[in-house]
Enzyme design. Structure first.
Site, PDB file in Angstrom:
ATOM      1  CE  LYS A  15      -2.184  -0.982   3.882  1.00 22.69           C
ATOM      2  NZ  LYS A  15      -1.562  -2.264   4.318  1.00 22.69           N
ATOM      3  NE  ARG A  89      -4.000  -1.085  10.165  1.00 22.97           N
ATOM      4  CZ  ARG A  89      -2.922  -0.530   9.615  1.00 22.97           C
ATOM      5  NH1 ARG A  89      -2.970   0.678   9.148  1.00 22.97           N
ATOM      6  NH2 ARG A  89      -1.820  -1.204   9.507  1.00 22.97           N
ATOM      7  NE  ARG A 128       7.513  -3.159   5.584  1.00 17.73           N
ATOM      8  CZ  ARG A 128       6.190  -3.023   5.630  1.00 17.73           C
ATOM      9  NH1 ARG A 128       5.517  -2.819   4.518  1.00 17.73           N
ATOM     10  NH2 ARG A 128       5.561  -3.116   6.765  1.00 17.73           N
ATOM     11  NE  ARG A 162       6.385  -0.594  10.046  1.00 21.41           N
ATOM     12  CZ  ARG A 162       5.155  -0.590   9.546  1.00 21.41           C
ATOM     13  NH1 ARG A 162       4.952  -0.048   8.363  1.00 21.41           N
ATOM     14  NH2 ARG A 162       4.174  -1.109  10.203  1.00 21.41           N
ATOM     15  NE  ARG A 173       2.375  -4.773  11.187  1.00 25.21           N
ATOM     16  CZ  ARG A 173       3.485  -4.745  10.442  1.00 25.21           C
ATOM     17  NH1 ARG A 173       4.554  -5.412  10.808  1.00 25.21           N
ATOM     18  NH2 ARG A 173       3.501  -4.046   9.340  1.00 25.21           N
TER      19      ARG A 173
HETATM   20  P1  AMP Z   1       1.084   0.672   9.175  1.00 26.05           P
HETATM   21  O1  AMP Z   1       2.309   1.506   8.943  1.00 26.05           O
HETATM   22  O2  AMP Z   1      -0.082   1.153   8.381  1.00 26.05           O
HETATM   23  O3  AMP Z   1       1.341  -0.802   9.004  1.00 26.05           O
HETATM   24  O4  AMP Z   1       0.680   0.878  10.713  1.00 26.05           O
HETATM   25  C1  AMP Z   1       1.564   0.520  11.762  1.00 26.05           C
HETATM   26  C2  AMP Z   1       0.801   0.386  13.075  1.00 26.05           C
HETATM   27  O5  AMP Z   1       0.187   1.640  13.410  1.00 26.05           O
HETATM   28  C3  AMP Z   1      -0.349  -0.610  13.068  1.00 26.05           C
HETATM   29  O6  AMP Z   1       0.067  -1.934  13.315  1.00 26.05           O
HETATM   30  C4  AMP Z   1      -1.213  -0.053  14.197  1.00 26.05           C
HETATM   31  O7  AMP Z   1      -0.661  -0.347  15.465  1.00 26.05           O
HETATM   32  C5  AMP Z   1      -1.085   1.444  13.978  1.00 26.05           C
HETATM   33  N1  AMP Z   1      -2.108   1.961  13.023  1.00 26.05           N
HETATM   34  C6  AMP Z   1      -1.873   2.539  11.805  1.00 26.05           C
HETATM   35  N2  AMP Z   1      -3.029   2.914  11.215  1.00 26.05           N
HETATM   36  C7  AMP Z   1      -4.022   2.556  12.060  1.00 26.05           C
HETATM   37  C8  AMP Z   1      -5.439   2.664  12.010  1.00 26.05           C
HETATM   38  N3  AMP Z   1      -6.070   3.202  10.948  1.00 26.05           N
HETATM   39  N4  AMP Z   1      -6.151   2.181  13.079  1.00 26.05           N
HETATM   40  C9  AMP Z   1      -5.537   1.654  14.150  1.00 26.05           C
HETATM   41  N5  AMP Z   1      -4.204   1.502  14.251  1.00 26.05           N
HETATM   42  C10 AMP Z   1      -3.434   1.953  13.223  1.00 26.05           C
END
Ligand code: AMP
Length: 220
Positions: A15, A89, A128, A162, A173
């Site tokens: 994404k 989400r 990554r 990360r 996740r």
């Molecule tokens: P991402 O970079 O999108 O994979 O997000 C990393 C982490 O941030 C996720 O595993 C969640 O802990 C938190 N996070 C990001 N976006 C959301 C969202 N829309 N709702 C809830 N938690 C989020």
């Protein structure tokens, strides 16, 4: 013309990479709640401290926090369009987004699902890394930097991995994705907004598919 797109898919589906391309090619604004939360953590803010452990475990942070972050970015923005990357989400977030956009006289044009099988996700996520300066995304095996440890795009040597890109957090996740996020596929399907594509192919081919979808929707 304004375009408002959602990129849906499990962690590691690509994404962020596709969102970055859309920013470059179509001057859209990428709204990644994951990036916003990581920024909040790096700044040491009170909210950043509160979400840090939740994120490292791979769980979702509360709806209030991410909806608040998106609201701040949308309010007062006159961008031609937005790509929502990693938001919404949950169904509550999807409802909140519809409301926020309606208040601005906008709407979601398409929710694009990037489909990738789970084994591939584990491989992708575990190799990554990103450039801490410009955000370019790399992978040990499939997309290494040309010069070891140096970003191809900006020359920075500040490469980051990360904290949640490990096997244990990834399992959480994925579980969060299937339990809380995958119902959004039905939500956008029922609204006639869902488009799905095969995310296992080369980045360029996935990008081309997204272009085709936008074209079919008369969005460019
Ligand atoms: P991402 O970079 O999108 O994979 O997000 C990393 C982490 O941030 C996720 O595993 C969640 O802990 C938190 N996070 C990001 N976006 C959301 C969202 N829309 N709702 C809830 N938690 C989020």
């Amino acid at each position: 013309m304004t375009i408002n797109l959602i990129l849906l898919g499990p962690p590691g589906a690509g994404k962020g990479t596709q969102a970055q391309r859309l920013v470059e090619e179509r001057q859209l604004v990428q709204l990644s709640t994951g990036d916003m939360l990581r920024e909040a953590r790096a700044s040491g803010s009170e909210m950043g401290r509160r979400v840090a452990e939740v994120m490292d475990r791979g769980e979702l942070v509360t709806d209030d926090i991410v909806i608040g972050l998106i609201r701040e970015k949308l309010e007062g923005s006159d961008a031609a369009g937005f790509i929502f990357d990693g938001f919404p989400r949950t169904l509550a977030q999807a409802d909140a987004l519809d409301e926020l956009l309606a208040g601005m006289g906008r709407k979601i044009d398409a929710a694009i699902e990037i489909q990738v099988d789970d084994d591939a996700l584990v491989r992708r996520v575990s190799g990554r890394f990103t450039c801490g300066n410009c955000g370019a995304v790399y992978h040990d095996e499939t997309r290494p930097t040309q010069k070891d440890g140096v970003c191809d795009q900006c020359g920075s040597t500040d490469m980051k991995r990360r904290a949640d890109d490990n096997a244990e957090s990834l399992r959480t996740r994925l579980m969060e994705y299937y339990k809380k996020t995958s119902p959004l596929l039905g939500y956008y399907y029922a609204k006639g907004k869902l488009r799905s594509l095969d995310g296992l192919r080369e980045m360029d081919e996935v990008a081309r598919d997204i272009g085709t979808i936008l074209h079919e929707q008369n969005l460019g």
